[in-house]
Scaffold this motif. Structure first.
Motif, short mmCIF file in Angstrom:
data_model
loop_
_atom_site.label_atom_id
_atom_site.label_comp_id
_atom_site.label_asym_id
_atom_site.label_seq_id
_atom_site.Cartn_x
_atom_site.Cartn_y
_atom_site.Cartn_z
N THR A 17 -27.50 58.69 19.79
CA THR A 17 -28.59 57.88 19.93
C THR A 17 -29.75 58.84 19.81
OG1 THR A 17 -27.39 56.18 21.15
CG2 THR A 17 -29.86 56.25 20.97
N LEU A 18 -29.94 60.11 20.92
CA LEU A 18 -30.80 60.79 20.69
C LEU A 18 -31.07 61.63 19.32
CD1 LEU A 18 -32.89 62.80 22.29
CD2 LEU A 18 -30.96 64.46 22.56
N VAL A 19 -30.03 61.74 18.44
CA VAL A 19 -30.26 62.27 17.08
C VAL A 19 -30.81 61.23 16.35
CG1 VAL A 19 -28.89 63.06 15.21
CG2 VAL A 19 -28.18 64.24 17.31
N GLN A 20 -30.40 59.97 16.43
CA GLN A 20 -30.80 58.98 15.78
C GLN A 20 -32.23 58.60 16.00
OE1 GLN A 20 -29.29 55.00 16.78
NE2 GLN A 20 -29.50 54.23 14.88
N ILE A 21 -32.76 58.73 17.29
CA ILE A 21 -34.14 58.49 17.57
C ILE A 21 -35.12 59.82 16.96
CG2 ILE A 21 -35.80 58.57 19.47
CD1 ILE A 21 -33.75 57.00 21.02
N ILE A 22 -34.49 60.84 17.00
CA ILE A 22 -35.22 62.23 16.43
C ILE A 22 -35.68 61.89 14.99
CG2 ILE A 22 -34.98 64.46 15.74
CD1 ILE A 22 -33.52 64.91 18.46
N LYS A 23 -34.67 61.30 14.34
CA LYS A 23 -34.43 61.34 12.77
C LYS A 23 -35.78 59.96 12.59
CE LYS A 23 -29.99 62.31 11.48
NZ LYS A 23 -28.70 61.79 10.90
N ILE A 24 -35.70 58.96 13.31
CA ILE A 24 -36.60 57.92 13.25
C ILE A 24 -37.96 58.40 13.46
CG2 ILE A 24 -37.63 55.83 14.44
CD1 ILE A 24 -34.53 55.06 14.85
N PHE A 25 -38.20 59.36 14.54
CA PHE A 25 -39.57 59.67 15.02
C PHE A 25 -40.09 60.59 13.86
CE2 PHE A 25 -39.43 59.25 19.81
CZ PHE A 25 -39.20 57.95 19.74
N LYS A 26 -39.23 61.38 13.23
CA LYS A 26 -39.58 62.37 12.15
C LYS A 26 -39.96 61.77 10.88
CE LYS A 26 -36.77 66.64 12.72
NZ LYS A 26 -35.66 67.50 12.38
N GLY B 99 -35.54 58.67 24.44
CA GLY B 99 -36.97 58.47 23.43
C GLY B 99 -37.81 59.90 23.77
N LEU B 100 -38.01 60.03 25.14
CA LEU B 100 -39.19 60.66 25.71
C LEU B 100 -38.52 62.22 25.39
CD1 LEU B 100 -40.55 58.61 28.50
CD2 LEU B 100 -41.66 59.47 26.63
N LEU B 101 -37.28 62.34 25.47
CA LEU B 101 -36.78 63.73 25.37
C LEU B 101 -36.87 63.92 23.76
CD1 LEU B 101 -33.17 63.80 27.06
CD2 LEU B 101 -35.19 65.62 27.11
N ALA B 102 -36.67 62.94 22.82
CA ALA B 102 -36.99 63.31 21.09
C ALA B 102 -38.37 63.38 21.02
CB ALA B 102 -36.48 61.93 20.62
N ALA B 103 -39.19 62.68 21.65
CA ALA B 103 -40.60 62.84 21.63
C ALA B 103 -41.25 64.22 21.95
CB ALA B 103 -41.44 61.54 22.13
N LYS B 104 -40.95 64.60 23.13
CA LYS B 104 -41.14 65.90 23.51
C LYS B 104 -40.79 67.16 22.46
CE LYS B 104 -41.79 68.64 27.51
NZ LYS B 104 -41.48 69.02 29.09
#
Length: 379
Positions: free
Chosen positions: A69-78, A96-101
């Motif tokens: 899920t973390l990888v998925q969110i990183i891709k979305i944010f990118k 989500g906040l890990l990915a955002a940071k």
């Protein structure tokens, strides 16, 4: 145009955002809801004019799936490149906040809706506290949805006083005072129909609205009401909300409720129907062990109904003790009984609490929350 992503873990949490996304869409933001796919979340996005960023996420700790899920969110944010992320509910906030940071999103906000570790023990409690600390460390600001949530977070060193914010007197989304209007003529007609259907004429109704789980104090409420009815046989308990059996220790609870002729089990209703069922109550009771805030207590107040809740985290901020209701100790059946009896016997006090509730509810008008959120987003 600023891009705003708001995220939740479970699709049912869209009720905590009603009207908010549309407000920011109208204010000129490009808005997105990040959540699992469901009919409910899809309908919310359509009604609120926001994009839907679909994620696969587990509510419980699941290391392998959480990493995916973390990888998925990183891709979305990118892909989306948000200017602001505001994430609430524990799991999506952590990931989500890990990915955002990691990606350096300019404005990272954690909406802290309460702490799951409150009713956990041992190693799981330690893990949940650690997760909250990581989540908060990734956020620029933590919006605590009640003063007592902020106090508990500070007590456990989860965030600093400088980072934590409470908007006005609390709540994550405020209350739609136009919806929770005791003078709505259509509601009054429907109310009379339900009184006929359930034979509630000349009955004293204690109302409960919420998920039917142990943490909401449902076992104490059933136990107390059973004793109460033996003494006051015109009393009725109306339960509105879904059973979540994975969070109920006593699996016979459903049977106990079904066998009690003086307990009316309505089941799940839509948010639009909540005012109607609240309006049937003489007294609203939510003896929860803790909440993030306790929105339904303010909704009941907005309907002019006296309330009973607890001194637990979140609930203590949603009732003005001695002004529009009573607060009792969590899990105290004797105090709960006494509070119910006092409002049953003292009609003048109950009427005054109801009138005071209309005043109390004004502190939680959703426009107050949204206006302050916008100030946070633009600061």
């Amino acid at each position: 145009m600023k891009k705003l992503i708001v995220g939740i873990t479970a699709e049912g949490s869209v009720n905590l955002l009603l009207g908010q996304m549309n407000y920011f869409h109208t204010a000129g933001y490009e808005t997105f809801l990040m959540s699992p796919l469901s009919d409910r979340s899809a309908a919310f996005c359509k009604n609120e004019h926001c994009g839907h960023l679909i994620i696969n996420i587990d509510r419980e700790i699941a290391p392998v799936n959480d990493l995916k899920t973390l990888v998925q969110i990183i891709k979305i944010f990118k892909k989306v490149k948000p200017d602001i992320v505001n994430l609430g509910t524990p799991k999506v906030s952590l990931l989500g906040l890990l990915a955002a940071k990691i990606l350096g999103v300019k404005k990272r906000i954690y909406t802290c809706r309460g702490f799951r570790f409150e009713h956990e023990k041992g190693f799981k409690r330690q893990i949940l506290v650690a997760m909250e600390k990581i989540t908060s460390s990734c956020a620029h600001e933590v919006i605590c949805i009640s003063p007592s949530v902020k106090a508990l977070g500070l007590q456990h060193g989860i965030f600093s006083d400088k980072k934590a914010i409470v908007i006005n007197k609390g709540s994550s989304n405020g209350v739609n005072l136009a919806l929770f209007d005791p003078n709505d003529q259509k509601l009054l007609v429907e109310k009379n129909q339900i009184i006929e259907t359930y034979n509630l004429k000349n009955k004293f109704v204690f109302g409960f609205v919420g998920r039917i789980v142990d943490r909401k104090g449902i076992n104490e409420l059933i136990s107390v009401f059973t004793k109460f009815h033996k003494k006051y046989n015109d009393s009725v308990l109306m339960l509105v909300g879904p059973f979540e059996m994975d969070q109920i220790a006593d699996k016979d609870l459903v049977k106990k409720i079904a066998l009690n002729d003086h307990i009316i089990n309505i089941g799940r209703v839509t948010q639009q129907e909540v005012p109607l069922y609240l309006s049937l109550s003489n007294v609203f009771v939510l003896p929860a062990w803790w909440e993030g805030f306790g929105n339904v207590l303010v909704q009941a107040a907005a309907m002019g109904i006296p309330t009973i809740s607890t001194t637990g985290t979140g609930t203590c901020d949603a009732v003005s003790d001695g002004f529009n209701g009573f607060l009792v100790e969590p899990k105290s059946e004797s105090q709960l009984y006494d509070a119910m009896e006092k409002l049953y016997l003292d009609k003048n006090l109950a009427t005054q609490f109801g009138k005071n509730g209309l005043i109390w509810a004004q502190n939680f008008d959703r426009e107050i929350i949204w206006n302050n959120l916008e100030k946070i987003y633009t600061s």
